[in-house]
Motif scaffolding. Structure first.
Motif, PDB file in Angstrom:
ATOM      1  N   GLU A 144      12.934   2.911   1.079  1.00  0.00           N
ATOM      2  CA  GLU A 144      12.323   3.562   2.238  1.00  0.00           C
ATOM      3  C   GLU A 144      11.713   2.538   3.192  1.00  0.00           C
ATOM      4  OE1 GLU A 144      10.503   7.350   1.889  1.00  0.00           O
ATOM      5  OE2 GLU A 144      10.687   7.366  -0.299  1.00  0.00           O
ATOM      6  N   ILE A 145      11.128   1.491   2.646  1.00  0.00           N
ATOM      7  CA  ILE A 145      10.590   0.419   3.500  1.00  0.00           C
ATOM      8  C   ILE A 145      11.717  -0.225   4.289  1.00  0.00           C
ATOM      9  CG2 ILE A 145       9.319  -1.759   3.534  1.00  0.00           C
ATOM     10  CD1 ILE A 145       7.636   0.584   2.552  1.00  0.00           C
TER      11      ILE A 145
ATOM     12  N   ASN B 240      11.224  14.280  -1.027  1.00  0.00           N
ATOM     13  CA  ASN B 240      11.903  13.256  -1.821  1.00  0.00           C
ATOM     14  C   ASN B 240      11.933  11.884  -1.161  1.00  0.00           C
ATOM     15  OD1 ASN B 240      13.732  14.531   0.043  1.00  0.00           O
ATOM     16  ND2 ASN B 240      15.422  13.498  -0.989  1.00  0.00           N
ATOM     17  N   PHE B 241      11.878  11.825   0.176  1.00  0.00           N
ATOM     18  CA  PHE B 241      11.808  10.558   0.896  1.00  0.00           C
ATOM     19  C   PHE B 241      10.685  10.663   1.933  1.00  0.00           C
ATOM     20  CE2 PHE B 241      15.719   9.438  -1.061  1.00  0.00           C
ATOM     21  CZ  PHE B 241      15.869   8.059  -0.913  1.00  0.00           C
ATOM     22  N   PRO B 242       9.436  10.552   1.506  1.00  0.00           N
ATOM     23  CA  PRO B 242       8.310  10.869   2.386  1.00  0.00           C
ATOM     24  C   PRO B 242       8.073   9.888   3.518  1.00  0.00           C
ATOM     25  CG  PRO B 242       7.522   9.990   0.299  1.00  0.00           C
ATOM     26  CD  PRO B 242       8.994  10.207   0.133  1.00  0.00           C
ATOM     27  N   LEU B 243       8.650   8.692   3.451  1.00  0.00           N
ATOM     28  CA  LEU B 243       8.554   7.753   4.570  1.00  0.00           C
ATOM     29  C   LEU B 243       9.826   7.795   5.411  1.00  0.00           C
ATOM     30  CD1 LEU B 243       6.532   5.609   5.704  1.00  0.00           C
ATOM     31  CD2 LEU B 243       7.964   3.886   4.588  1.00  0.00           C
ATOM     32  N   THR B 244      10.972   7.691   4.749  1.00  0.00           N
ATOM     33  CA  THR B 244      12.253   7.676   5.454  1.00  0.00           C
ATOM     34  C   THR B 244      12.491   8.943   6.259  1.00  0.00           C
ATOM     35  OG1 THR B 244      13.464   6.096   4.094  1.00  0.00           O
ATOM     36  CG2 THR B 244      14.741   7.899   5.010  1.00  0.00           C
TER      37      THR B 244
ATOM     38  N   ASP C  65       0.824  -1.211   0.000  1.00  0.00           N
ATOM     39  CA  ASP C  65       0.000   0.000   0.000  1.00  0.00           C
ATOM     40  C   ASP C  65       0.858   1.261   0.000  1.00  0.00           C
ATOM     41  OD1 ASP C  65      -2.259  -1.547   0.030  1.00  0.00           O
ATOM     42  OD2 ASP C  65      -2.558  -1.402   2.202  1.00  0.00           O
ATOM     43  N   VAL C  66       1.847   1.290   0.857  1.00  0.00           N
ATOM     44  CA  VAL C  66       2.639   2.516   0.955  1.00  0.00           C
ATOM     45  C   VAL C  66       3.619   2.642  -0.207  1.00  0.00           C
ATOM     46  CG1 VAL C  66       4.559   1.664   2.391  1.00  0.00           C
ATOM     47  CG2 VAL C  66       3.785   4.045   2.596  1.00  0.00           C
ATOM     48  N   LEU C  67       4.059   1.536  -0.788  1.00  0.00           N
ATOM     49  CA  LEU C  67       4.870   1.622  -1.991  1.00  0.00           C
ATOM     50  C   LEU C  67       4.097   2.320  -3.108  1.00  0.00           C
ATOM     51  CD1 LEU C  67       6.600  -1.882  -2.023  1.00  0.00           C
ATOM     52  CD2 LEU C  67       7.745   0.319  -1.819  1.00  0.00           C
TER      53      LEU C  67
END
Length: 543
Positions: free
Chosen positions: A124-125, A175-179, A105-107
């Motif tokens: 990022e995951i 640019n890295f919205p999860l990390t 989902d988040v990918l």
């Protein structure tokens, strides 16, 4: 809340590879409801880089909203600070498992909002899983109090404690919205703080999804507040409300944030720009080094603060290496599919595309040679740009000294290790560097001479970044402070020393001992006695 002609499906099922991705309006509304905003708030429309179609209308927070968020965060933090560390780390362990279970989902969300390839999104995951696991395992050790010797052994005890600062503000980029959201949120939370998170409006849905994941992992209500607006608007508001501010962005914006925080005496952590160099020594396996350099330069379409933009190649292997490097660059598969068939995706915005085009055209105008690329691939999507390799770039060209933040690298030939190190150390951006050599000892010796926050030998950037127990940060205008490891956690804590004097009131009818006994000797005698104590302590090698 979303562009929704029916089911918020942004694509033509007959022609568009993203046609299978559907944003359910109710799901988007649920995420956007987490933004601290007021009725009638202004909105920002985000757009999908792959297609240019609108994604969502994101409510923007006001100064009053930031104040409300800070008040709620402080109330929740007072309870959280008294929660045992093992309870806090349990949240991180559950988040680790939920993230891996729900990664698909988040990918999709990361790709939809940033335009990066799926393999870049997966970094990022992997990063957040590593960060969550690391702090779940080590936060107790990092936060543990330590003993230090007192002035009079046996008569005084000293302990140094790490206390949470209170409320930590985080201004995260697109640019890295999860990390660059959870990667800073998790150590702040596990240290006992509450967090006010400001994601970029372009990638707000990914950050809000992360907030929902934390709630599902058991994070108590109120500890994570999300506010959204332009960073230039919210930074001064956050400085007035938080006890620490973490900012990731450009050097120019970082200077402004640092000045605002300095006026308020609020400590800051800054990760800023990087015009990062890579050196290819003459003893390399050319194919291995070329493949590694391609990853270092073009992962995430070059929109990574630690990616490589300057390539220095020893003249002994320059012809062979550059032939392999250009061949592997041309072989990269560009695409917008929500699968692993593409190596590189799109730039994220019209502004990023414009900067890339401007830098490349300016370099060509100054006489640079295009070895490959320099083509806007509008046939693939509005912001696709071919990975580009330039040579013969003069120093007056903008791309030679300004951060491009795109899929463009400039190559130079050097005659020696010394020339390479000198060139790598030029400029003010010192965030990441890379050295490729068969001789690991040679690589380590060269790394010690490079002025950079981190240096990777025989890797581009991932080896140091994935070592989450080691600090990551820049030097010079690339930033200050660190994320990851013990040092990253320490950024969001304050030190408190507690010294306890024993026997000051006497025990069992005996007179007081320790410092009180010493001072009772009188102003003429106690300095003489203490002088002898110092000499004896040195003779006994006491610390």
């Amino acid at each position: 809340m979303v562009h929704d002609p029916g089911h918020a499906q942004l694509h033509d099922p007959e022609t568009d590879p993203l046609a299978t991705y559907v944003l359910e309006p109710d799901d988007v509304r649920t995420l956007l409801a987490r933004v601290v905003s007021s009725p009638g708030a202004a909105h920002h429309t985000s757009y999908a880089p792959f297609t240019g179609a609108p994604i969502a209308s994101v409510p923007l927070s006001t100064p009053a909203d930031v104040e409300r968020a800070a008040a709620a965060a402080r109330a929740a933090q007072r309870r959280w600070a008294t929660t045992p560390v093992r309870t806090r780390t349990a949240v991180l362990r559950r988040l680790h498992d939920l993230l891996l279970e729900r990664q698909s989902d988040v990918l999709d969300l990361i790709q939809l909002e940033t335009g990066k390839s799926r393999v870049s999104a997966f970094e990022e995951i992997g990063d957040i899983a590593l960060v969550a696991r690391h702090y779940a395992a080590r936060a107790g050790r990092y936060l543990a109090s330590r003993r230090e010797p007192g002035l009079l052994p046996g008569l005084s005890s000293v302990r140094v404690h790490r206390r949470p600062l209170g409320v930590v503000g985080i201004i995260a980029p697109w640019n890295f919205p999860l990390t660059l959201t959870l990667g800073d949120v998790l150590p702040a939370l596990v240290a006992g703080n509450a967090v006010i998170l400001r994601p970029d409006p372009q990638t707000a849905l990914t950050a809000l999804w992360a907030a929902e994941l934390l709630e599902d992992a058991g994070l108590p209500d109120g500890l994570l507040q999300v506010v959204v607006n332009d960073g230039r608007v919210l930074a001064p508001m956050l400085v007035d409300q938080v006890d620490h501010l973490s900012f990731t962005g450009s050097t120019a914006a970082g200077r402004v944030v640092a000045e605002q925080a300095g006026q308020a005496l609020v400590p800051v952590t800054l990760e800023l720009g990087g015009k990062n160099p890579l050196y290819v020594a003459p003893d390399v396996d050319v194919e291995v080094a070329a493949r590694g350099a391609v990853r270092a330069c073009f992962t995430g379409a070059g929109q990574i603060c630690v990616s490589i933009e300057r390539l220095y190649v020893h003249e002994d292997v320059a012809e062979e290496f550059l032939a392999a490097f250009v061949r592997h660059t041309r072989a990269l598969r560009l695409g917008s599919g929500l699968d692993y068939r593409s190596d590189m995706g799109s730039l994220t915005s019209a502004a990023q595309l414009a900067k890339v085009v401007e830098h490349v055209e300016d370099a060509i105008g100054h006489g640079a040679t295009v070895l490959t690329g320099a083509v806007h691939r509008s046939d693939l999507g509005p912001y696709f740009y071919e990975p580009t390799v330039l040579s013969d770039v003069p120093t007056e060209a903008r791309v030679a000294h300004e951060e491009t933040f795109g899929p463009v690298v400039v190559v130079h030939r050097v005659a020696s290790d010394d020339e390479a190190v000198a060139a790598m150390n030029e400029g003010e951006f010192s965030l990441n560097a890379s050295i490729w050599t068969r001789d690991a000892r040679r690589g380590a010796r060269l790394a010690a001479r490079v002025r950079s926050g981190q240096v990777n030998v025989n890797e581009g950037y991932l080896a140091s970044w994935a070592a989450v127990g080691a600090p990551q940060g820049g030097s010079g205008t690339a930033g200050m402070g660190a994320r990851h490891g013990r040092e990253g956690l320490a950024e969001t804590t304050r030190l408190q020393t507690v010294a306890v004097q024993h026997g000051a009131h006497g025990v069992l009818g005996l007179p007081p001992v320790g410092l009180e006994r010493l001072f009772a000797l009188g102003t003429e005698s106690w300095p003489r006695v203490f002088t002898q104590v110092l000499r004896v302590s040195k003779a006994l090698r006491l610390p």
